[in-house]
Design an enzyme around this catalytic site. Structure first.
Site, PDB file in Angstrom:
ATOM      1  N   GLU A  50      87.516  78.875 -25.648  1.00  0.00           N
ATOM      2  CA  GLU A  50      87.216  80.272 -24.969  1.00  0.00           C
ATOM      3  C   GLU A  50      87.020  80.348 -23.451  1.00  0.00           C
ATOM      4  OE1 GLU A  50      85.264  78.704 -27.424  1.00  0.00           O
ATOM      5  OE2 GLU A  50      86.439  80.095 -29.070  1.00  0.00           O
ATOM      6  N   ILE A  59      77.329  81.566 -25.287  1.00  0.00           N
ATOM      7  CA  ILE A  59      76.552  79.995 -26.063  1.00  0.00           C
ATOM      8  C   ILE A  59      77.358  79.624 -26.841  1.00  0.00           C
ATOM      9  CG2 ILE A  59      74.908  81.188 -25.718  1.00  0.00           C
ATOM     10  CD1 ILE A  59      74.424  82.406 -27.819  1.00  0.00           C
ATOM     11  N   GLY A  60      78.092  78.135 -26.743  1.00  0.00           N
ATOM     12  CA  GLY A  60      78.628  77.670 -27.950  1.00  0.00           C
ATOM     13  C   GLY A  60      78.831  76.094 -27.732  1.00  0.00           C
ATOM     14  N   THR A  61      79.600  74.928 -28.828  1.00  0.00           N
ATOM     15  CA  THR A  61      79.320  74.358 -28.901  1.00  0.00           C
ATOM     16  C   THR A  61      81.285  73.676 -27.865  1.00  0.00           C
ATOM     17  OG1 THR A  61      80.870  74.311 -30.921  1.00  0.00           O
ATOM     18  CG2 THR A  61      78.612  73.962 -30.464  1.00  0.00           C
ATOM     19  N   HIS A  66      87.640  97.723 -32.262  1.00  0.00           N
ATOM     20  CA  HIS A  66      86.989  95.898 -32.659  1.00  0.00           C
ATOM     21  C   HIS A  66      85.494  96.537 -33.027  1.00  0.00           C
ATOM     22  CE1 HIS A  66      90.970  94.761 -31.556  1.00  0.00           C
ATOM     23  NE2 HIS A  66      90.979  94.809 -32.483  1.00  0.00           N
ATOM     24  N   ARG A  74      85.393  93.839 -39.107  1.00  0.00           N
ATOM     25  CA  ARG A  74      85.344  92.432 -39.498  1.00  0.00           C
ATOM     26  C   ARG A  74      84.777  91.774 -40.484  1.00  0.00           C
ATOM     27  NH1 ARG A  74      91.575  90.736 -37.998  1.00  0.00           N
ATOM     28  NH2 ARG A  74      92.332  92.475 -37.895  1.00  0.00           N
ATOM     29  N   GLU A 118      86.444  72.556 -25.196  1.00  0.00           N
ATOM     30  CA  GLU A 118      86.200  74.093 -26.001  1.00  0.00           C
ATOM     31  C   GLU A 118      87.692  75.241 -25.830  1.00  0.00           C
ATOM     32  OE1 GLU A 118      84.522  77.441 -24.483  1.00  0.00           O
ATOM     33  OE2 GLU A 118      86.334  76.561 -23.302  1.00  0.00           O
ATOM     34  N   ASP A 134      80.150  67.134 -29.969  1.00  0.00           N
ATOM     35  CA  ASP A 134      81.065  66.049 -30.988  1.00  0.00           C
ATOM     36  C   ASP A 134      81.550  65.555 -29.117  1.00  0.00           C
ATOM     37  OD1 ASP A 134      82.275  68.545 -30.966  1.00  0.00           O
ATOM     38  OD2 ASP A 134      84.310  66.605 -30.422  1.00  0.00           O
ATOM     39  N   GLY A 184      80.589  82.728 -30.957  1.00  0.00           N
ATOM     40  CA  GLY A 184      81.565  82.175 -31.580  1.00  0.00           C
ATOM     41  C   GLY A 184      81.838  82.740 -32.805  1.00  0.00           C
TER      42      GLY A 184
HETATM   43  N1  HPA Z   1      87.707  70.685 -29.208  1.00  0.00           N
HETATM   44  C1  HPA Z   1      87.948  72.143 -28.825  1.00  0.00           C
HETATM   45  N2  HPA Z   1      86.599  72.629 -29.253  1.00  0.00           N
HETATM   46  C2  HPA Z   1      85.752  72.005 -29.547  1.00  0.00           C
HETATM   47  C3  HPA Z   1      85.473  71.095 -29.959  1.00  0.00           C
HETATM   48  C4  HPA Z   1      86.549  70.256 -29.730  1.00  0.00           C
HETATM   49  O1  HPA Z   1      86.590  68.948 -29.691  1.00  0.00           O
HETATM   50  N3  HPA Z   1      84.587  70.585 -30.220  1.00  0.00           N
HETATM   51  C5  HPA Z   1      83.370  71.768 -29.690  1.00  0.00           C
HETATM   52  N4  HPA Z   1      84.613  72.820 -29.617  1.00  0.00           N
END
Ligand code: HPA
Length: 245
Positions: A191, A88-90, A4, A43, A189, A214, A20
């Site tokens: 991952e 590095i993510g949310t 990949h 991809r 999250e 959030d 991501g």
């Molecule tokens: N759930 C899962 N993954 C996420 C969320 C969530 O509320 N917010 C950011 N990544």
């Protein structure tokens, strides 16, 4: 080349950041690295290598969820000899005192994924952060937030603790997060459990840095302008930590 990633072996640095979103990888390469070159377009999962304060660093998109990050991290560790990887993510907060824009350093990652149940024949495994990366990131984040506060910037709190890696963004049991919250987990999250498990498998180091986008507690989410401030702190923390010898 791996299945990949169409890079030559030496085109990827031993130190890799893992957003991501592949377009975020491009943004990071253009705004935080010097002399960045794209090494992967398979991809559209872009990967770039450049330098940060003279040290070679790569940034590779992983996609969302365990199956996708698993493909990229397996190939980075196994085919490209990557030594340190920082996601590095949310994440979504599940604690009242973990607020929007806060930065979470993931010490461990519990999960509802069956990946490790299969891998370990029904036994459990405790995916955990690499301590030297965690230590470097915590000190870098403290220093950066103190410097930002001295300049009058909006404050961002730093938390180090457990996160939960879920296979489902849209869960049929909407309140299931409350169980994890009761056990002290800070955020959800999709991952980190797999990243930490693969680091253990290959004998490498990994860390996940997560900005709170959030809150499942309050139902709020961040605006894109707010995300920008905390994104900068996360990026600088990741780059300082991964380049700490
Ligand atoms: N759930 C899962 N993954 C996420 C969320 C969530 O509320 N917010 C950011 N990544």
């Amino acid at each position: 080349m791996s299945i990949h990633i169409n890079a030559k072996k030496d085109e990827i640095a031993p130190l890799v950041l893992l957003p991501g979103d592949p377009l975020r990888a491009k943004f990071i390469a253009e705004n935080f690295l010097e002399d960045a070159q794209c090494y992967n377009t398979v991809r559209n999962m872009y990967g770039f290598t450049g330098t940060y304060n003279g040290t070679r660093v790569s940034v590779q998109g992983t996609g969302m969820g365990i199956p996708s990050i698993s493909i990229y991290v397996n190939e980075l560790y196994n085919d490209y000899g990557v030594q340190k990887a920082v996601r590095i993510g949310t994440a979504g907060s599940i604690q009242k005192d973990v607020k929007l824009r806060d930065l979470v350093l993931a010490v461990s990652a519990s999960t509802d994924s069956a990946a490790n149940t299969h891998r370990f024949g029904g036994r459990t495994f405790a995916p955990s952060a690499g301590f030297s990366l965690l230590h470097a990131a915590f000190h870098a984040a403290e220093k950066l937030t103190a410097a930002n506060a001295a300049e009058g910037a909006a404050s961002v709190r730093i938390h180090a603790g457990a996160v939960f890696t879920s296979d489902m963004f849209y869960n049929d049991v909407p309140d299931v997060w409350k169980l994890w919250a009761r056990y002290g987990i800070l955020a959800v999250e999709m991952e980190t459990a797999e990243l930490y498990t693969l680091a253990a498998k290959y004998g490498r180091e990994a860390l996940a840095l997560l900005t709170i986008s959030d809150s499942l507690v309050s139902g709020e989410s961040t605006s894109s302008a707010e995300r920008e401030i905390s994104f900068r702190l996360m990026m600088q923390t990741a780059l300082e930590a991964i380049t700490t010898p």
